[in-house]
Motif scaffolding. Structure first.
Motif, PDB file in Angstrom:
ATOM      1  N   LEU A 103     -32.062  26.296 133.012  1.00 14.72           N
ATOM      2  CA  LEU A 103     -31.946  26.063 131.567  1.00 14.72           C
ATOM      3  C   LEU A 103     -32.086  24.597 131.184  1.00 14.72           C
ATOM      4  CD1 LEU A 103     -28.949  28.445 130.703  1.00 14.72           C
ATOM      5  CD2 LEU A 103     -31.395  28.973 130.732  1.00 14.72           C
ATOM      6  N   GLY A 104     -31.839  23.686 132.139  1.00 12.32           N
ATOM      7  CA  GLY A 104     -31.883  22.267 131.840  1.00 12.32           C
ATOM      8  C   GLY A 104     -30.635  21.817 131.100  1.00 12.32           C
ATOM      9  N   ALA A 105     -30.489  20.513 130.934  1.00 13.96           N
ATOM     10  CA  ALA A 105     -29.299  19.965 130.270  1.00 13.96           C
ATOM     11  C   ALA A 105     -29.198  20.452 128.827  1.00 13.96           C
ATOM     12  CB  ALA A 105     -29.330  18.437 130.308  1.00 13.96           C
ATOM     13  N   ASP A 106     -30.350  20.629 128.167  1.00 13.66           N
ATOM     14  CA  ASP A 106     -30.340  21.070 126.769  1.00 13.66           C
ATOM     15  C   ASP A 106     -29.841  22.510 126.650  1.00 13.66           C
ATOM     16  OD1 ASP A 106     -30.823  20.502 124.020  1.00 13.66           O
ATOM     17  OD2 ASP A 106     -32.609  21.767 124.113  1.00 13.66           O
ATOM     18  N   GLY A 107     -30.326  23.380 127.538  1.00 11.91           N
ATOM     19  CA  GLY A 107     -29.892  24.780 127.509  1.00 11.91           C
ATOM     20  C   GLY A 107     -28.410  24.917 127.812  1.00 11.91           C
ATOM     21  N   VAL A 108     -27.952  24.186 128.831  1.00 12.38           N
ATOM     22  CA  VAL A 108     -26.523  24.200 129.172  1.00 12.38           C
ATOM     23  C   VAL A 108     -25.708  23.649 128.001  1.00 12.38           C
ATOM     24  CG1 VAL A 108     -24.767  23.211 130.698  1.00 12.38           C
ATOM     25  CG2 VAL A 108     -26.939  23.996 131.649  1.00 12.38           C
ATOM     26  N   GLY A 109     -26.236  22.622 127.355  1.00 10.24           N
ATOM     27  CA  GLY A 109     -25.550  22.013 126.228  1.00 10.24           C
ATOM     28  C   GLY A 109     -25.438  22.934 125.024  1.00 10.24           C
ATOM     29  N   ILE A 110     -26.497  23.697 124.730  1.00 11.08           N
ATOM     30  CA  ILE A 110     -26.464  24.645 123.606  1.00 11.08           C
ATOM     31  C   ILE A 110     -25.388  25.701 123.839  1.00 11.08           C
ATOM     32  CG2 ILE A 110     -27.744  26.495 122.440  1.00 11.08           C
ATOM     33  CD1 ILE A 110     -30.278  24.784 122.856  1.00 11.08           C
ATOM     34  N   ASN A 111     -25.312  26.211 125.072  1.00 10.16           N
ATOM     35  CA  ASN A 111     -24.280  27.197 125.397  1.00 10.16           C
ATOM     36  C   ASN A 111     -22.884  26.596 125.221  1.00 10.16           C
ATOM     37  OD1 ASN A 111     -23.018  29.613 126.665  1.00 10.16           O
ATOM     38  ND2 ASN A 111     -22.605  28.188 128.324  1.00 10.16           N
ATOM     39  N   ALA A 112     -22.686  25.376 125.735  1.00 12.94           N
ATOM     40  CA  ALA A 112     -21.373  24.723 125.641  1.00 12.94           C
ATOM     41  C   ALA A 112     -21.020  24.406 124.192  1.00 12.94           C
ATOM     42  CB  ALA A 112     -21.369  23.440 126.475  1.00 12.94           C
ATOM     43  N   TYR A 113     -22.021  23.962 123.422  1.00 14.76           N
ATOM     44  CA  TYR A 113     -21.799  23.582 122.029  1.00 14.76           C
ATOM     45  C   TYR A 113     -21.411  24.793 121.173  1.00 14.76           C
ATOM     46  CZ  TYR A 113     -22.882  21.785 117.338  1.00 14.76           C
ATOM     47  OH  TYR A 113     -22.824  21.431 116.018  1.00 14.76           O
ATOM     48  N   THR A 114     -22.170  25.868 121.284  1.00 16.29           N
ATOM     49  CA  THR A 114     -21.884  27.067 120.486  1.00 16.29           C
ATOM     50  C   THR A 114     -20.583  27.731 120.933  1.00 16.29           C
ATOM     51  OG1 THR A 114     -23.316  28.367 121.971  1.00 16.29           O
ATOM     52  CG2 THR A 114     -24.303  27.542 119.936  1.00 16.29           C
ATOM     53  N   ASN A 115     -20.322  27.706 122.236  1.00 17.42           N
ATOM     54  CA  ASN A 115     -19.083  28.292 122.738  1.00 17.42           C
ATOM     55  C   ASN A 115     -17.865  27.496 122.282  1.00 17.42           C
ATOM     56  OD1 ASN A 115     -16.946  28.458 125.256  1.00 17.42           O
ATOM     57  ND2 ASN A 115     -17.934  30.400 124.830  1.00 17.42           N
ATOM     58  N   SER A 116     -18.021  26.174 122.179  1.00 17.25           N
ATOM     59  CA  SER A 116     -16.922  25.329 121.713  1.00 17.25           C
ATOM     60  C   SER A 116     -16.536  25.683 120.283  1.00 17.25           C
ATOM     61  CB  SER A 116     -17.323  23.852 121.784  1.00 17.25           C
ATOM     62  OG  SER A 116     -17.572  23.472 123.114  1.00 17.25           O
ATOM     63  N   ILE A 117     -17.530  25.906 119.439  1.00 19.80           N
ATOM     64  CA  ILE A 117     -17.257  26.300 118.051  1.00 19.80           C
ATOM     65  C   ILE A 117     -16.630  27.688 118.018  1.00 19.80           C
ATOM     66  CG2 ILE A 117     -18.334  26.870 115.835  1.00 19.80           C
ATOM     67  CD1 ILE A 117     -20.383  24.661 116.412  1.00 19.80           C
ATOM     68  N   MET A 118     -17.121  28.590 118.877  1.00 20.76           N
ATOM     69  CA  MET A 118     -16.584  29.949 118.923  1.00 20.76           C
ATOM     70  C   MET A 118     -15.112  29.959 119.322  1.00 20.76           C
ATOM     71  SD  MET A 118     -17.253  33.017 118.259  1.00 20.76           S
ATOM     72  CE  MET A 118     -18.980  32.647 117.931  1.00 20.76           C
ATOM     73  N   GLN A 119     -14.705  28.987 120.124  1.00 24.03           N
ATOM     74  CA  GLN A 119     -13.310  28.934 120.561  1.00 24.03           C
ATOM     75  C   GLN A 119     -12.352  28.764 119.389  1.00 24.03           C
ATOM     76  OE1 GLN A 119     -12.193  29.620 123.673  1.00 24.03           O
ATOM     77  NE2 GLN A 119     -14.357  30.053 124.044  1.00 24.03           N
ATOM     78  N   TYR A 120     -12.820  28.166 118.311  1.00 28.90           N
ATOM     79  CA  TYR A 120     -11.957  28.004 117.147  1.00 28.90           C
ATOM     80  C   TYR A 120     -11.690  29.333 116.453  1.00 28.90           C
ATOM     81  CZ  TYR A 120     -11.939  22.968 117.493  1.00 28.90           C
ATOM     82  OH  TYR A 120     -11.735  21.690 117.948  1.00 28.90           O
ATOM     83  N   PHE A 121     -12.694  30.190 116.401  1.00 31.21           N
ATOM     84  CA  PHE A 121     -12.486  31.522 115.816  1.00 31.21           C
ATOM     85  C   PHE A 121     -11.530  32.339 116.686  1.00 31.21           C
ATOM     86  CE2 PHE A 121     -16.645  30.264 114.089  1.00 31.21           C
ATOM     87  CZ  PHE A 121     -16.402  30.455 112.736  1.00 31.21           C
ATOM     88  N   ILE A 122     -11.685  32.188 118.004  1.00 35.30           N
ATOM     89  CA  ILE A 122     -10.772  32.880 118.930  1.00 35.30           C
ATOM     90  C   ILE A 122      -9.358  32.326 118.767  1.00 35.30           C
ATOM     91  CG2 ILE A 122     -10.224  33.275 121.367  1.00 35.30           C
ATOM     92  CD1 ILE A 122     -13.264  33.121 121.905  1.00 35.30           C
ATOM     93  N   LEU A 123      -9.256  31.008 118.648  1.00 34.26           N
ATOM     94  CA  LEU A 123      -7.946  30.363 118.487  1.00 34.26           C
ATOM     95  C   LEU A 123      -7.239  30.864 117.232  1.00 34.26           C
ATOM     96  CD1 LEU A 123      -5.930  28.088 119.306  1.00 34.26           C
ATOM     97  CD2 LEU A 123      -7.256  26.581 117.827  1.00 34.26           C
ATOM     98  N   PHE A 124      -7.949  30.871 116.110  1.00 27.83           N
ATOM     99  CA  PHE A 124      -7.336  31.311 114.857  1.00 27.83           C
ATOM    100  C   PHE A 124      -7.131  32.825 114.839  1.00 27.83           C
ATOM    101  CE2 PHE A 124      -8.630  27.113 113.543  1.00 27.83           C
ATOM    102  CZ  PHE A 124      -7.618  26.731 112.680  1.00 27.83           C
ATOM    103  N   GLY A 125      -7.896  33.548 115.637  1.00 30.15           N
ATOM    104  CA  GLY A 125      -7.725  34.991 115.706  1.00 30.15           C
ATOM    105  C   GLY A 125      -6.512  35.389 116.526  1.00 30.15           C
ATOM    106  N   THR A 126      -6.247  34.640 117.586  1.00 32.81           N
ATOM    107  CA  THR A 126      -5.117  34.994 118.467  1.00 32.81           C
ATOM    108  C   THR A 126      -3.821  34.291 118.079  1.00 32.81           C
ATOM    109  OG1 THR A 126      -5.846  33.275 120.024  1.00 32.81           O
ATOM    110  CG2 THR A 126      -6.612  35.509 120.427  1.00 32.81           C
TER     111      THR A 126
END
Length: 477
Positions: free
Chosen positions: A32-55
């Motif tokens: 995936l390269g650094a960019d692909g790995v970064g997109i996954n990490a970036y979007t997952n980081s934002i998703m963690q906030y929805f999980i945080l507020f959900g739980t």
């Protein structure tokens, strides 16, 4: 089940969760390269906030709440269903908010939609039940099987940057199926009880009390990647995320004790055995120091020769990042004992909350100033500063109830042994250069040097653990 067995099971559980992606990191980094790995990490980081507020702190609260009532099956069942239904409601609302967010967000929409499976996984996660019961075996065995299948799928279906969506989907589904698998044990664990609205809403405010510190923690755990993506670029996020995976895998060995000791501490405190609680604390702190110092110096010592061959071309900077982040292994080990193993179980949540809020503020301020000049290295320095602040505040908070000299009496032995180990690791690395064999030799040498030095320095923790190990071996033979 004994603390030692639960600790080992939880170590396995935590390491599996991090080791599985780590096994795939060299392959995924190249595909995936650094960019692909970064997109996954970036979007997952934002998703963690929805999980945080959900739980809203329910999982952490559930662990403690179950520990309080585990000796009464009816109370246990009522507590479980009340917490579970509350979690269904809050995560359902979080998913609706996510859909509104997705409707107004233009970048990476398809990836975000796949990442939202994590919200569903968080909804059905009942691992807090088994942790509160101090039964870690079930979570380990079921998740291990699911994770192995997930790894196989990554190697089969992910080949290049175009397969980024497959990678995200495989990771998310693995989490969902792993959590779903724990439900098969429920009939033997709890019984049917009639639940009222009072049984549900009664868990809301206690969960919120633990939700506030979790928000602060997420700010300096996840905000680093979000700020890196915004102030720098997704490639820097990928570099930081890859380095952090190495640190977190190592950290899991230490912090696993926190999940094991929280229900034990809570149950002991509920019985009024305060001195026993303090004794547990001193032993846990010493054990955390015993493990975290060699891990910090060890990772810092092998980083230059390990990172280039492990991550591949384009990830050379991860060596500096691993070196820079490594001190958090000690700081988090200490704050895990003080915060999760003492302050929370004995009801001193305010002290824990204050510490992580201070850490979040320091992390945010340092990120603002450092990321724009030093990018991922700046985020690494900010992380270390935040974790140090959290630990110092917690040490201040327990000053009237805990004796410092009992916490730090063996520290000089671990520090001296760690420093000498680091020196040897750097000599080996300088002589042999980059390569897998160098890393293997460094790791073996580091382990031997650290433990031999502790024997020479007559470390009580070292003697106790080796004696325990020899006893187990004699029983087996």
């Amino acid at each position: 089940m004994s603390i030692a067995k639960n600790y080992l099971y939880n170590v396995v559980y935590q390491v599996i969760n991090l080791l599985i992606p780590l096994i795939t990191v060299p392959y995924v980094a190249r595909a995936l390269g650094a960019d692909g790995v970064g997109i996954n990490a970036y979007t997952n980081s934002i998703m963690q906030y929805f999980i945080l507020f959900g739980t809203i702190g329910i999982s952490l609260y559930g662990n403690r709440a179950i520990a309080y009532v585990r000796d009464n099956k009816e109370a246990l069942s009522r507590t479980f269903f009340g917490i579970l239904i509350l979690k269904f409601i809050t995560t359902g609302l979080a998913y609706l908010v996510f859909l509104l967010f997705l409707n107004n967000w233009s970048n990476y929409q398809s990836i975000f939609l796949l990442q939202s499976i994590y919200i569903l996984a968080a909804t059905i996660d009942i691992s807090w039940l088994y942790m509160g019961l101090e039964d870690f075996k079930k979570t380990v065995i079921r998740n291990l099987m699911v994770k192995i299948v997930g790894v196989a799928c990554i190697f089969i279906f992910v080949h290049d940057y175009g397969d980024l969506w497959k990678y995200v989907l495989i990771l998310a589904l693995s989490q969902l199926l792993g959590n779903l698998s724990l439900w098969m044990y429920l009939p033997k664990t709890i019984q049917k009880v009639k639940i009222t609205w009072n049984d549900i809403k009664g868990h809301f405010m206690p969960s919120i009390s633990l939700f506030i510190p979790q928000i602060a923690i997420q700010i300096y755990v996840v905000m680093n990647k979000i700020m890196l993506g915004y102030l720098a670029n997704t490639s820097e996020v990928g570099l930081f995320d890859s380095s952090e995976k190495i640190i977190k895998m190592t950290l899991a060995v230490v912090t696993a004790m926190g999940v094991v000791m929280l229900p034990r501490m809570a149950n002991t405190f509920a019985k009024g055995e305060i001195e026993k609680v303090k004794n547990y604390l001193y032993q846990s702190f010493d054990f955390a120091s015993y493990l975290s110092f060699p891990m910090m110096f060890g990772l810092a010592g092998i980083a230059n020769e390990f990172a280039p061959w492990f991550f591949g071309p384009g990830f050379e900077k991860t060596a500096l990042l691993i070196f820079s982040i490594s001190p958090i292994l000690v700081f988090i080990a200490w704050s895990n004992v003080l915060g999760q193993q003492y302050l929370m179980p004995v009801g001193k949540v305010k002290g824990y909350t204050v510490s992580v809020i201070v850490g979040a503020i320091i992390n945010f301020i340092l990120n603002i100033f450092l990321i724009q000049y030093y990018q991922s290295v700046g985020a690494a320095i900010a992380t270390v500063g935040a974790e140090l602040a959290v630990t110092l505040v917690q040490l201040y908070w327990v000053r009237k109830t805990i004796e410092y000299h009992k916490l730090f009496q063996s520290m000089w032995k671990y520090l001296l042994s760690g420093i000498l180990m680091f020196v040897v690791l750097r000599l080996i690395g300088s002589l042999l250069g980059v390569g897998p064999l160098t890393t293997i030799l460094q790791v073996i040498s580091g382990i031997l040097i650290y433990f031999i030095l502790l024997f020479i320095l007559k470390s009580q923790m070292n003697k106790k653990l080796f004696s325990l190990g020899l006893q187990k071996l004699r029983k087996i033979s």
